[in-house]
Design a protein around this motif. Structure first.
Motif, PDB file in Angstrom:
ATOM      1  N   UNK A 192      33.412  60.618  82.523  1.00  0.00           N
ATOM      2  CA  UNK A 192      32.789  61.330  83.619  1.00  0.00           C
ATOM      3  C   UNK A 192      33.356  62.553  84.127  1.00  0.00           C
ATOM      4  N   UNK A 193      34.661  62.378  84.281  1.00  0.00           N
ATOM      5  CA  UNK A 193      35.642  63.478  84.770  1.00  0.00           C
ATOM      6  C   UNK A 193      35.707  64.476  83.632  1.00  0.00           C
ATOM      7  N   UNK A 194      35.948  63.952  82.374  1.00  0.00           N
ATOM      8  CA  UNK A 194      35.793  65.322  81.213  1.00  0.00           C
ATOM      9  C   UNK A 194      34.441  65.865  81.260  1.00  0.00           C
ATOM     10  N   UNK A 195      33.603  65.173  81.413  1.00  0.00           N
ATOM     11  CA  UNK A 195      32.133  65.991  81.299  1.00  0.00           C
ATOM     12  C   UNK A 195      32.161  66.972  82.465  1.00  0.00           C
ATOM     13  N   UNK A 196      32.412  66.525  83.560  1.00  0.00           N
ATOM     14  CA  UNK A 196      32.493  67.674  84.822  1.00  0.00           C
ATOM     15  C   UNK A 196      33.256  68.795  84.412  1.00  0.00           C
ATOM     16  N   UNK A 197      34.375  68.598  83.888  1.00  0.00           N
ATOM     17  CA  UNK A 197      35.749  69.665  83.527  1.00  0.00           C
ATOM     18  C   UNK A 197      35.204  70.485  82.406  1.00  0.00           C
ATOM     19  N   UNK A 213      32.288  69.968  80.021  1.00  0.00           N
ATOM     20  CA  UNK A 213      30.940  70.185  79.656  1.00  0.00           C
ATOM     21  C   UNK A 213      30.627  69.432  78.268  1.00  0.00           C
ATOM     22  N   UNK A 214      31.637  68.832  77.988  1.00  0.00           N
ATOM     23  CA  UNK A 214      31.290  67.718  76.817  1.00  0.00           C
ATOM     24  C   UNK A 214      32.057  66.410  77.053  1.00  0.00           C
ATOM     25  N   UNK A 215      31.791  65.544  75.927  1.00  0.00           N
ATOM     26  CA  UNK A 215      32.507  64.399  76.413  1.00  0.00           C
ATOM     27  C   UNK A 215      31.712  62.985  75.332  1.00  0.00           C
ATOM     28  N   UNK A 216      31.837  61.931  75.930  1.00  0.00           N
ATOM     29  CA  UNK A 216      31.053  60.692  75.651  1.00  0.00           C
ATOM     30  C   UNK A 216      29.659  60.466  76.227  1.00  0.00           C
ATOM     31  N   UNK A 217      28.839  60.369  75.420  1.00  0.00           N
ATOM     32  CA  UNK A 217      27.334  59.958  76.211  1.00  0.00           C
ATOM     33  C   UNK A 217      27.069  58.457  76.073  1.00  0.00           C
ATOM     34  N   UNK A 218      26.440  58.002  76.836  1.00  0.00           N
ATOM     35  CA  UNK A 218      26.085  56.517  76.700  1.00  0.00           C
ATOM     36  C   UNK A 218      24.986  56.675  75.731  1.00  0.00           C
ATOM     37  N   UNK A 219      24.985  55.412  74.696  1.00  0.00           N
ATOM     38  CA  UNK A 219      23.774  55.446  73.831  1.00  0.00           C
ATOM     39  C   UNK A 219      22.885  54.265  74.118  1.00  0.00           C
ATOM     40  N   UNK A 220      21.563  54.563  74.180  1.00  0.00           N
ATOM     41  CA  UNK A 220      20.671  53.719  74.812  1.00  0.00           C
ATOM     42  C   UNK A 220      19.296  53.478  73.656  1.00  0.00           C
ATOM     43  N   UNK A 276      24.453  68.983  69.054  1.00  0.00           N
ATOM     44  CA  UNK A 276      24.695  69.737  70.310  1.00  0.00           C
ATOM     45  C   UNK A 276      26.148  70.315  69.939  1.00  0.00           C
ATOM     46  N   UNK A 277      27.064  69.809  69.252  1.00  0.00           N
ATOM     47  CA  UNK A 277      28.345  70.394  69.184  1.00  0.00           C
ATOM     48  C   UNK A 277      28.081  71.847  68.345  1.00  0.00           C
ATOM     49  N   UNK A 278      27.362  71.769  67.319  1.00  0.00           N
ATOM     50  CA  UNK A 278      27.178  73.303  66.407  1.00  0.00           C
ATOM     51  C   UNK A 278      26.128  74.144  67.205  1.00  0.00           C
ATOM     52  N   UNK A 279      25.485  73.541  68.152  1.00  0.00           N
ATOM     53  CA  UNK A 279      24.275  74.305  68.572  1.00  0.00           C
ATOM     54  C   UNK A 279      24.713  74.788  70.003  1.00  0.00           C
ATOM     55  N   UNK A 280      24.505  74.110  70.858  1.00  0.00           N
ATOM     56  CA  UNK A 280      24.985  74.702  72.414  1.00  0.00           C
ATOM     57  C   UNK A 280      26.335  74.972  72.703  1.00  0.00           C
ATOM     58  N   UNK A 281      27.114  74.065  71.938  1.00  0.00           N
ATOM     59  CA  UNK A 281      28.425  74.451  72.074  1.00  0.00           C
ATOM     60  C   UNK A 281      29.330  75.321  71.169  1.00  0.00           C
ATOM     61  N   UNK A 282      28.397  75.640  70.107  1.00  0.00           N
ATOM     62  CA  UNK A 282      29.066  76.687  69.013  1.00  0.00           C
ATOM     63  C   UNK A 282      30.225  76.064  68.507  1.00  0.00           C
ATOM     64  N   UNK A 283      30.571  75.386  68.296  1.00  0.00           N
ATOM     65  CA  UNK A 283      32.040  74.942  67.659  1.00  0.00           C
ATOM     66  C   UNK A 283      31.941  75.231  66.292  1.00  0.00           C
ATOM     67  N   UNK A 284      33.038  75.749  65.815  1.00  0.00           N
ATOM     68  CA  UNK A 284      33.164  76.056  64.308  1.00  0.00           C
ATOM     69  C   UNK A 284      33.437  74.951  63.573  1.00  0.00           C
ATOM     70  N   UNK A 285      33.872  73.837  64.113  1.00  0.00           N
ATOM     71  CA  UNK A 285      34.254  72.757  62.905  1.00  0.00           C
ATOM     72  C   UNK A 285      34.349  71.409  63.958  1.00  0.00           C
ATOM     73  N   UNK A 286      33.929  70.388  63.393  1.00  0.00           N
ATOM     74  CA  UNK A 286      34.130  69.131  64.102  1.00  0.00           C
ATOM     75  C   UNK A 286      34.876  68.062  63.198  1.00  0.00           C
ATOM     76  N   UNK A 287      35.649  67.341  64.006  1.00  0.00           N
ATOM     77  CA  UNK A 287      36.517  66.694  63.071  1.00  0.00           C
ATOM     78  C   UNK A 287      36.255  64.888  63.666  1.00  0.00           C
TER      79      UNK A 287
END
Ligand SMILES: CC(C)(COP(=O)(O)OP(=O)(O)OC[C@H]1O[C@@H](n2cnc3c(N)ncnc32)[C@H](O)[C@@H]1OP(=O)(O)O)[C@@H](O)C(=O)NCCC(=O)NCCS
Length: 155
Positions: free
Chosen positions: A28-33, A35-42, A93-104
């Motif tokens: 939760x702290x990482x998300x606040x700081x 803007x991305x992190x671990x989502x709960x999956x339901x 989300x990573x390539x869209x909203x966050x515009x990351x060039x690469x994900x590992x």
């Protein structure tokens, strides 16, 4: 989930309730700081919590840098495509909203289920990127593989 030996087989020690709760507080702290992190999956149909998926900064101890995708589901939720469905949402989300060039993505060489998810979402592994996790002693958790996917490969 974090106290289940089968879920933790490729992750390390089982977590106590306190350790598990503390990790959720860090999420939760990482998300606040940043803007991305671990989502709960339901499960969409029922709202049942089955695990988590998301993005994290690669650990400083690793021999590379970047943003990694990951997933962890309760054992009862395996084998139904939920990890892949969640991972595709995270990638978008990573390539869209966050515009990351690469994900590992990183896992132990023995974690074949996780590597199958990586391949299902279009990630590829170059064996030259395989590495030993410097934070692990000799043993099954030390040899790791690295998968990658670039934004340009998705658009
Ligand atoms: C890694 C992990 C998330 C993979 O979960 P998973 O359920 O195997 O992965 P998927 O969501 O991609 O599901 C694929 C399976 O669902 C099946 N499936 C059933 N219905 C499906 C559907 N509607 N759509 C897609 N797949 C479906 C597939 O055939 C496949 O079956 P198989 O494993 O027999 O080949 C899970 O094993 C886990 O949580 N492990 C412990 C934690 C961990 O190691 N995390 C990774 C650390 S790097």
């Amino acid at each position: 989930m974090n106290a289940d030996p089968e879920v933790r087989e490729h992750l390390g020690d089982l977590l106590t309730r306190e350790q598990s709760d503390a990790s959720v507080s860090r999420f939760q702290a990482d998300f606040d700081q940043r803007g991305y992190g671990w989502w709960a999956v339901e499960v969409q149909a029922t709202g049942e919590f089955i695990g988590f998926a998301g993005l994290d900064d690669v650990d400083d101890d690793m021999p590379f840098t970047g943003v990694e995708i990951g997933w962890r589901l309760a054992r009862s939720a395996w084998g139904q495509g939920y990890a892949t469905e969640g991972a595709l949402t995270v990638l978008a989300h990573g390539f869209g909203a966050l515009e990351l060039p690469e994900i590992l993505a990183v896992t132990t060489a023995t974690n074949l289920r996780s590597q199958a998810v990586m391949r299902r979402i279009g990630m590829t592994r170059n064996p030259a990127d395989d590495f030993d996790d410097p934070t692990e002693p000799e043993g099954a958790l030390r040899p790791n593989v690295l998968y990658r996917i670039s934004r340009s490969a998705r658009t």
